[in-house]
Design an enzyme around this catalytic site. Structure first.
Site, PDB file in Angstrom:
ATOM      1  N   LYS A 232     -12.346   1.388   7.995  1.00  0.00           N
ATOM      2  CA  LYS A 232     -11.120   0.780   7.470  1.00  0.00           C
ATOM      3  C   LYS A 232     -11.024  -0.672   7.929  1.00  0.00           C
ATOM      4  O   LYS A 232     -11.266  -0.991   9.087  1.00  0.00           O
ATOM      5  CB  LYS A 232      -9.897   1.553   7.952  1.00  0.00           C
ATOM      6  CG  LYS A 232      -8.594   1.211   7.231  1.00  0.00           C
ATOM      7  CD  LYS A 232      -7.514   2.230   7.610  1.00  0.00           C
ATOM      8  CE  LYS A 232      -6.271   2.074   6.754  1.00  0.00           C
ATOM      9  NZ  LYS A 232      -5.529   0.859   7.061  1.00  0.00           N
TER      10      LYS A 232
ATOM     11  N   GLU B  80      -1.192 -10.223   9.208  1.00  0.00           N
ATOM     12  CA  GLU B  80      -0.064  -9.586   9.885  1.00  0.00           C
ATOM     13  C   GLU B  80       0.341 -10.368  11.130  1.00  0.00           C
ATOM     14  O   GLU B  80       1.531 -10.506  11.433  1.00  0.00           O
ATOM     15  CB  GLU B  80      -0.424  -8.139  10.223  1.00  0.00           C
ATOM     16  CG  GLU B  80      -0.533  -7.273   8.976  1.00  0.00           C
ATOM     17  CD  GLU B  80      -1.170  -5.919   9.242  1.00  0.00           C
ATOM     18  OE1 GLU B  80      -1.544  -5.653  10.404  1.00  0.00           O
ATOM     19  OE2 GLU B  80      -1.302  -5.135   8.279  1.00  0.00           O
TER      20      GLU B  80
ATOM     21  N   HIS C 266       7.719 -10.536  -9.832  1.00  0.00           N
ATOM     22  CA  HIS C 266       8.456  -9.329  -9.440  1.00  0.00           C
ATOM     23  C   HIS C 266       7.496  -8.202  -9.068  1.00  0.00           C
ATOM     24  O   HIS C 266       7.837  -7.019  -9.209  1.00  0.00           O
ATOM     25  CB  HIS C 266       9.387  -8.856 -10.558  1.00  0.00           C
ATOM     26  CG  HIS C 266      10.390  -9.875 -10.995  1.00  0.00           C
ATOM     27  ND1 HIS C 266      11.649  -9.975 -10.436  1.00  0.00           N
ATOM     28  CD2 HIS C 266      10.305 -10.858 -11.926  1.00  0.00           C
ATOM     29  CE1 HIS C 266      12.298 -10.973 -11.012  1.00  0.00           C
ATOM     30  NE2 HIS C 266      11.513 -11.530 -11.916  1.00  0.00           N
TER      31      HIS C 266
ATOM     32  N   SER D  21      -8.900   0.930  12.251  1.00  0.00           N
ATOM     33  CA  SER D  21      -8.224   2.189  12.549  1.00  0.00           C
ATOM     34  C   SER D  21      -8.965   2.919  13.661  1.00  0.00           C
ATOM     35  O   SER D  21     -10.198   2.837  13.765  1.00  0.00           O
ATOM     36  CB  SER D  21      -8.185   3.070  11.295  1.00  0.00           C
ATOM     37  OG  SER D  21      -7.729   4.374  11.605  1.00  0.00           O
TER      38      SER D  21
END
Length: 481
Positions: A327, A334, A191, A321
């Site tokens: 970054k 993705e 969870h 980025s």
């Protein structure tokens, strides 16, 4: 089935450089269905075209053996089909996916191109013989049995060449990582909340087992695609296809493809339904769901690196980025998730299309062909990219794993057999409320001495008896961690 090299200049000839080989039916269809095909965005997948050409080659050989075609005509039709299979005439198939639901327009397009090229080949060999797109190239066949057969051959071939190798390599790297980290204890989560420990190797082995099961199911479903509708002709009765013709063509196709192809047991079912392709895509959907889950796990574990979990490090392949220097984003994960979502969407369309068969035939075949073949390509390419640019370079941040594990309140679970669930819950609540360790909370409540706590709460003893070595041979090398 031979596949073209995309870099072959012969496969990319366009416009005036290449003679138009298609006939009047193709030209009319091209004008009547201007839905992107002329620009190439949504053309019928070439894999279907190649599969139809392969069927024409096999049929021509059978007719020549039976003495219906002259040896020269049979060889010319086969040679024209071989040119298509080599990618030499890719620009001669301009029709879009969005056409008649039987795929007849593309089928006739292939017949016309083969007939024209076969006549040119015969003429070059000094043979004065005509080749007709219907009477010769399509002899004993119908779009209603050829197109679904081509769909099966195309999907079966593409899965073998593009999807299975990618999944096998993916699994190889997953098991390599599972073995490497089989002793690295970390915090489990359920969870999205802290749970009891497991090893990172065990966590990865779960990913691998999901994909292994998916690959097994996909192979089983792919075997059903080896059943072909050939011989059913228009409505399943086999009208205009002489006795034994279809069996001989299927045998020839089996030799050409290397697959154990066979005629459908019931040609009426083969023409009126699309259950084999629907089932095949359904298991692709299951694979997509598991890949989405794995990529999501990777994103969560790599989150941070300081404001998130930060338990794994991914390769810094590119800038993450345009404004934040340094970054690193989980771009491969993705990408894989987006592909999975797209495949799930394609599956909804395939399932709906498969339900729309009416009477002796089902339309929507081009849509199903496009979605199934596109899903195979997307999944194969996405898995290969994720393996190469994310998974292979994935590393555990064992310092972060130890830190999270040491601060977890769920280690208190090891105390339940000794002090009971309620008292263990009191220890956890006190530790959380006061910001102290479980060890300190147990001592403050007087339920355990620090020494007793240390003997009972040992994360490495809480990971269970399942070892990655039992699921996969890891060799004799030392594990990390």
């Amino acid at each position: 089935m031979t596949r073209p090299n995309a870099s072959d200049p012969q496969s990319s000839k366009q416009g005036a450089e290449a003679a138009v080989l298609w006939g009047p039916h193709t030209e009319r269809t091209r004008q009547l269905f201007p839905l992107g095909g002329a620009r190439g965005e949504m053309r019928m997948p070439l894999e279907v075209v190649y599969a139809i050409a392969l069927i024409k080659k096999a049929a021509a050989r059978v007719w020549a053996r039976r003495g219906v075609f002259s040896p020269a005509k049979g060889e010319a039709i086969a040679a024209a089909a071989d040119e298509i299979l080599a990618g030499r005439h890719d620009d001669q198939f301009p029709l879009p996916v969005w056409q008649t639901g039987s795929g007849t327009h593309t089928h006739i397009n292939v017949n016309e191109v083969i007939a024209r090229r076969a006549e040119e080949i015969l003429a070059a060999r000094g043979v004065d013989e005509r080749v007709h797109p219907y009477d010769d190239v399509n002899r004993g066949q119908s779009s209603n049995d050829v197109f679904p057969s081509a769909m099966h051959i195309a999907a079966r071939t593409l899965a073998e060449e593009r999807l299975f190798p990618a999944l096998e390599e993916f699994l190889s790297v997953l098991w390599e990582k599972a073995c490497a980290y089989r002793l690295t204890v970390k915090l489990g989560r359920t969870h999205l909340m802290d749970a009891v420990p497991l090893t990172f190797g065990q966590e990865i082995s779960g990913w691998a087992a999901l994909v292994e099961a998916d690959l097994r199911r996909i192979r089983e479903a792919a075997a059903e695609l080896e059943e072909l509708a050939l011989g059913g002709t228009a409505v399943g009765t086999g009208l205009n296809a002489p006795e034994g013709f279809a069996e001989e063509v299927v045998e020839e196709l089996a030799r050409l493809t290397g697959f154990p192809l066979r005629r459908a047991e019931n040609p009426f079912a083969a023409l009126s339904g699309q259950n084999a392709l629907a089932r095949f895509h359904a298991v692709l959907r299951v694979l997509a769901a598991d890949l989405f889950k794995i990529a999501g796990d990777v994103r969560l574990l790599a989150s941070g690196p300081r404001g998130g979990l930060g338990e794994i490090r991914l390769p810094a392949n590119e800038a993450g980025s345009s404004i934040m220097p340094g970054k690193v984003n989980p771009t491969q994960a993705e990408m894989l998730q987006m592909v999975a979502v797209q495949v799930m969407g394609y599956d909804a369309a395939v399932g709906f299309a498969a339900a729309l068969g009416q009477l002796e035939f089902t339309t929507f075949r081009p849509l199903v062909a496009y979605n199934v073949l596109t899903s195979i390509k997307l999944l194969g390419d996405a898995v290969r990219s994720f393996t190469e640019f994310a998974l292979r370079g994935l590393e555990a941040d064992e310092r972060a794993m130890r830190e999270h594990l040491s601060r977890s309140l769920m280690l208190v679970t090891a105390l339940s057999p000794r002090i009971g669930y309620e008292r263990a819950a009191e220890v956890a609540r006190l530790a959380q409320r006061e910001g102290i360790t479980l060890r300190e909370a147990a001592a403050r409540l007087g339920v355990l001495t620090p020494e007793e706590f240390d003997r009972l709460v040992r994360p490495e003893d809480m990971v269970g008896t399942f070892l990655v070595r039992e699921a996969h041979f890891c060799g004799d090398g030392e594990a990390q961690g």
